[in-house]
Design an enzyme around this catalytic site. Sequence first.
Site, PDB file in Angstrom:
ATOM      1  CE1 TYR A  79      -3.267  -3.058   0.948  1.00 17.65           C
ATOM      2  CE2 TYR A  79      -4.330  -1.214  -0.163  1.00 17.65           C
ATOM      3  CZ  TYR A  79      -4.337  -2.540   0.228  1.00 17.65           C
ATOM      4  OH  TYR A  79      -5.394  -3.341  -0.110  1.00 17.65           O
ATOM      5  CG  ASP A 116      -7.659   6.896  -7.698  1.00 16.87           C
ATOM      6  OD1 ASP A 116      -7.674   6.174  -8.710  1.00 16.87           O
ATOM      7  OD2 ASP A 116      -8.528   7.742  -7.457  1.00 16.87           O
ATOM      8  CG  HIS A 131     -14.240  -0.682  -2.569  1.00 24.08           C
ATOM      9  ND1 HIS A 131     -14.107  -1.123  -3.867  1.00 24.08           N
ATOM     10  CD2 HIS A 131     -15.405  -1.227  -2.123  1.00 24.08           C
ATOM     11  CE1 HIS A 131     -15.127  -1.922  -4.173  1.00 24.08           C
ATOM     12  NE2 HIS A 131     -15.941  -1.983  -3.133  1.00 24.08           N
ATOM     13  CB  CYS A 158      -2.588   2.066  17.036  1.00 22.76           C
ATOM     14  SG  CYS A 158      -3.725   3.079  17.994  1.00 22.76           S
ATOM     15  CB  SER A 199     -14.024  -5.752 -14.648  1.00 22.19           C
ATOM     16  OG  SER A 199     -13.874  -5.908 -13.241  1.00 22.19           O
TER      17      SER A 199
HETATM   18  C1  BV8 Z   1     -18.398  -7.669   0.955  1.00 16.84           C
HETATM   19  C2  BV8 Z   1      -9.913  -1.777  -2.064  1.00 16.84           C
HETATM   20  C3  BV8 Z   1     -19.773  -8.660   2.619  1.00 16.84           C
HETATM   21  C4  BV8 Z   1      -8.632  -2.494  -1.713  1.00 16.84           C
HETATM   22  C5  BV8 Z   1     -11.286  -3.416  -3.242  1.00 16.84           C
HETATM   23  C6  BV8 Z   1     -21.588 -11.379  -3.727  1.00 16.84           C
HETATM   24  C7  BV8 Z   1     -22.112 -10.437  -2.841  1.00 16.84           C
HETATM   25  C8  BV8 Z   1     -21.294  -9.832  -1.883  1.00 16.84           C
HETATM   26  C9  BV8 Z   1     -19.924 -10.132  -1.838  1.00 16.84           C
HETATM   27  C10 BV8 Z   1     -19.414 -11.066  -2.711  1.00 16.84           C
HETATM   28  C11 BV8 Z   1     -20.234 -11.672  -3.646  1.00 16.84           C
HETATM   29  N1  BV8 Z   1     -19.449 -12.534  -4.373  1.00 16.84           N
HETATM   30  C12 BV8 Z   1     -18.178 -12.454  -3.926  1.00 16.84           C
HETATM   31  C13 BV8 Z   1     -18.133 -11.600  -2.900  1.00 16.84           C
HETATM   32  C14 BV8 Z   1     -16.926 -11.265  -2.158  1.00 16.84           C
HETATM   33  C15 BV8 Z   1     -16.154 -10.115  -2.775  1.00 16.84           C
HETATM   34  C16 BV8 Z   1     -16.153 -10.065  -4.279  1.00 16.84           C
HETATM   35  O1  BV8 Z   1     -16.929  -9.349  -4.898  1.00 16.84           O
HETATM   36  N2  BV8 Z   1     -15.241 -10.813  -4.868  1.00 16.84           N
HETATM   37  C17 BV8 Z   1     -15.079 -10.805  -6.312  1.00 16.84           C
HETATM   38  C18 BV8 Z   1     -13.603 -10.992  -6.628  1.00 16.84           C
HETATM   39  C19 BV8 Z   1     -15.957 -11.886  -6.889  1.00 16.84           C
HETATM   40  N3  BV8 Z   1     -16.656  -8.861  -2.265  1.00 16.84           N
HETATM   41  C20 BV8 Z   1     -16.200  -8.435  -1.083  1.00 16.84           C
HETATM   42  O2  BV8 Z   1     -15.447  -9.085  -0.374  1.00 16.84           O
HETATM   43  C21 BV8 Z   1     -16.678  -7.080  -0.616  1.00 16.84           C
HETATM   44  N4  BV8 Z   1     -17.177  -7.194   0.723  1.00 16.84           N
HETATM   45  O3  BV8 Z   1     -19.152  -7.970   0.087  1.00 16.84           O
HETATM   46  O4  BV8 Z   1     -18.696  -7.813   2.312  1.00 16.84           O
HETATM   47  C22 BV8 Z   1     -19.229 -10.052   2.542  1.00 16.84           C
HETATM   48  C23 BV8 Z   1     -18.207 -10.402   3.407  1.00 16.84           C
HETATM   49  C24 BV8 Z   1     -17.726 -11.711   3.358  1.00 16.84           C
HETATM   50  C25 BV8 Z   1     -18.227 -12.635   2.432  1.00 16.84           C
HETATM   51  C26 BV8 Z   1     -19.229 -12.246   1.529  1.00 16.84           C
HETATM   52  C27 BV8 Z   1     -19.736 -10.951   1.591  1.00 16.84           C
HETATM   53  C28 BV8 Z   1     -15.531  -6.082  -0.557  1.00 16.84           C
HETATM   54  C29 BV8 Z   1     -15.047  -5.767  -1.948  1.00 16.84           C
HETATM   55  C30 BV8 Z   1     -14.059  -4.593  -1.894  1.00 16.84           C
HETATM   56  C31 BV8 Z   1     -12.638  -5.101  -2.052  1.00 16.84           C
HETATM   57  N5  BV8 Z   1     -11.702  -3.948  -2.130  1.00 16.84           N
HETATM   58  N6  BV8 Z   1     -10.479  -2.340  -3.290  1.00 16.84           N
HETATM   59  C32 BV8 Z   1      -7.540  -2.213  -2.702  1.00 16.84           C
HETATM   60  O5  BV8 Z   1      -7.790  -1.570  -3.747  1.00 16.84           O
HETATM   61  O6  BV8 Z   1      -6.403  -2.652  -2.417  1.00 16.84           O
HETATM   62  S1  BV8 Z   1     -11.827  -4.093  -4.672  1.00 16.84           S
HETATM   63  C33 BV8 Z   1     -10.888  -3.511  -5.935  1.00 16.84           C
HETATM   64  O7  BV8 Z   1     -11.082  -4.407  -6.994  1.00 16.84           O
HETATM   65  C34 BV8 Z   1     -11.357  -2.181  -6.479  1.00 16.84           C
HETATM   66  O8  BV8 Z   1     -11.748  -1.298  -5.466  1.00 16.84           O
HETATM   67  C35 BV8 Z   1     -12.480  -2.544  -7.393  1.00 16.84           C
HETATM   68  O9  BV8 Z   1     -13.687  -2.619  -6.712  1.00 16.84           O
HETATM   69  C36 BV8 Z   1     -12.088  -3.930  -7.807  1.00 16.84           C
HETATM   70  C37 BV8 Z   1     -11.487  -3.887  -9.191  1.00 16.84           C
HETATM   71  O10 BV8 Z   1     -12.545  -3.708 -10.008  1.00 16.84           O
HETATM   72  P1  BV8 Z   1     -12.489  -2.579 -11.117  1.00 16.84           P
HETATM   73  O11 BV8 Z   1     -12.419  -1.248 -10.475  1.00 16.84           O
HETATM   74  O12 BV8 Z   1     -13.616  -2.857 -12.009  1.00 16.84           O
HETATM   75  O13 BV8 Z   1     -11.108  -2.765 -11.849  1.00 16.84           O
HETATM   76  P2  BV8 Z   1     -10.723  -3.940 -12.860  1.00 16.84           P
HETATM   77  O14 BV8 Z   1      -9.245  -3.916 -12.978  1.00 16.84           O
HETATM   78  O15 BV8 Z   1     -11.421  -5.204 -12.488  1.00 16.84           O
HETATM   79  O16 BV8 Z   1     -11.378  -3.458 -14.234  1.00 16.84           O
HETATM   80  C38 BV8 Z   1     -10.938  -2.270 -14.826  1.00 16.84           C
HETATM   81  C39 BV8 Z   1     -11.887  -2.001 -15.965  1.00 16.84           C
HETATM   82  O17 BV8 Z   1     -11.517  -0.767 -16.565  1.00 16.84           O
HETATM   83  C40 BV8 Z   1     -11.845  -3.060 -17.055  1.00 16.84           C
HETATM   84  O18 BV8 Z   1     -13.158  -3.397 -17.437  1.00 16.84           O
HETATM   85  C41 BV8 Z   1     -11.123  -2.344 -18.205  1.00 16.84           C
HETATM   86  O19 BV8 Z   1     -11.602  -2.770 -19.472  1.00 16.84           O
HETATM   87  C42 BV8 Z   1     -11.528  -0.916 -17.964  1.00 16.84           C
HETATM   88  N7  BV8 Z   1     -10.610   0.099 -18.486  1.00 16.84           N
HETATM   89  C43 BV8 Z   1      -9.270   0.004 -18.699  1.00 16.84           C
HETATM   90  N8  BV8 Z   1      -8.816   1.181 -19.168  1.00 16.84           N
HETATM   91  C44 BV8 Z   1      -9.883   2.028 -19.241  1.00 16.84           C
HETATM   92  C45 BV8 Z   1     -11.021   1.344 -18.798  1.00 16.84           C
HETATM   93  N9  BV8 Z   1     -12.235   1.912 -18.755  1.00 16.84           N
HETATM   94  C46 BV8 Z   1     -12.351   3.189 -19.159  1.00 16.84           C
HETATM   95  N10 BV8 Z   1     -11.301   3.921 -19.593  1.00 16.84           N
HETATM   96  C47 BV8 Z   1     -10.062   3.381 -19.649  1.00 16.84           C
HETATM   97  N11 BV8 Z   1      -9.027   4.115 -20.090  1.00 16.84           N
END
Ligand code: BV8
Length: 256
Positions: A79, A116, A131, A158, A199
């Site tokens: 981080y 960010d 987040h 802390c 995504s």
């Molecule tokens: C939770 C901070 C309750 C940290 C992040 C169903 C319901 C609820 C939960 C779940 C569920 N299924 C699974 C889960 C669990 C999990 C989850 O969703 N897992 C995924 C992998 C399936 N969710 C959680 O754990 C969440 N908590 O629900 O609590 C709970 C608790 C326990 C068990 C169940 C439920 C917490 C999620 C938050 C995690 N923290 N970030 C850090 O950053 O270090 S997530 C992090 O990844 C980001 O914040 C963001 O959310 C995610 C990445 O996603 P994107 O932002 O979409 O980025 P990505 O790289 O994937 O895509 C980029 C896109 O941009 C692409 O499409 C690309 O084509 C496009 N792009 C590229 N260039 C451009 C562009 N677009 C436009 N212009 C450009 N130039």
Amino acid sequence: MGRHRHVTGGRAIEIPRQLVERLARARRVAVLTGAGISAESGIPTFRDALDGLWANYDPLELATPLGFARNPGLVWRWYAERRARIAATRPNPGHAALAALEARCADFTLVTQNIDGLHQRAGSRRVIELHGNIARVKCSAEEKRVETFDPQAAPPRCVCGAYLRPDVVWFGEMLPADALARAEAAAERCELFFSIGTSAQVYPAADLPLRARAAGAVLVEINPQRTPLTERADFFLQGAAGEVLPALLGKPGLNS
Ligand code: BV8
């Protein structure tokens, strides 16, 4: 459907006339952004192959409570590196366009998954950080924010003795209840919902566009690639946010 043709960077961006007219009339607009809107600022998206030192680690491992418990020093340094990299970047035209859109909408809500802080630096005010924010540090035991700590320690502690950690939501952690509730309310009351640079695979954030559509909003996706949301969107503007958003907001009737 009539289309405005906008050529930028040698590529033609098709902006549907119907969308321009819809946005010009809209009073209630909500936006969800993901890592893609910061890509043109030089911040790798979450699913980009992690470069350098982090190439051998899975972010789904590091951005978790277990990852931190197992190796607090590694996660803290990951981080700290990201924080330094983000501090050296600037908002891009996509962030600026959304700040301009907020200024012209009566009821505008920007929900971001990004940590960010670039939307705020671009001038957006009504920002909901689902987040957290990498610039903030909190006590891992008391959850309270901590402003000063030993910059040499990895991680610092802390005064209560517990480790400090980044004030972000890790996988497996609940989102801030108030932020999520406000984001869901904005999705349910808006006329137009934009999903930009995400995504659409991380929940519960990924539910918001569908929640907006189910409540009657017109759903617009902006992304260079298709996502699981694309087939559900009323408009899919394929391209980079830093090019598509200025092209859209530069249309007659929107650039007032
Ligand atoms: C939770 C901070 C309750 C940290 C992040 C169903 C319901 C609820 C939960 C779940 C569920 N299924 C699974 C889960 C669990 C999990 C989850 O969703 N897992 C995924 C992998 C399936 N969710 C959680 O754990 C969440 N908590 O629900 O609590 C709970 C608790 C326990 C068990 C169940 C439920 C917490 C999620 C938050 C995690 N923290 N970030 C850090 O950053 O270090 S997530 C992090 O990844 C980001 O914040 C963001 O959310 C995610 C990445 O996603 P994107 O932002 O979409 O980025 P990505 O790289 O994937 O895509 C980029 C896109 O941009 C692409 O499409 C690309 O084509 C496009 N792009 C590229 N260039 C451009 C562009 N677009 C436009 N212009 C450009 N130039």
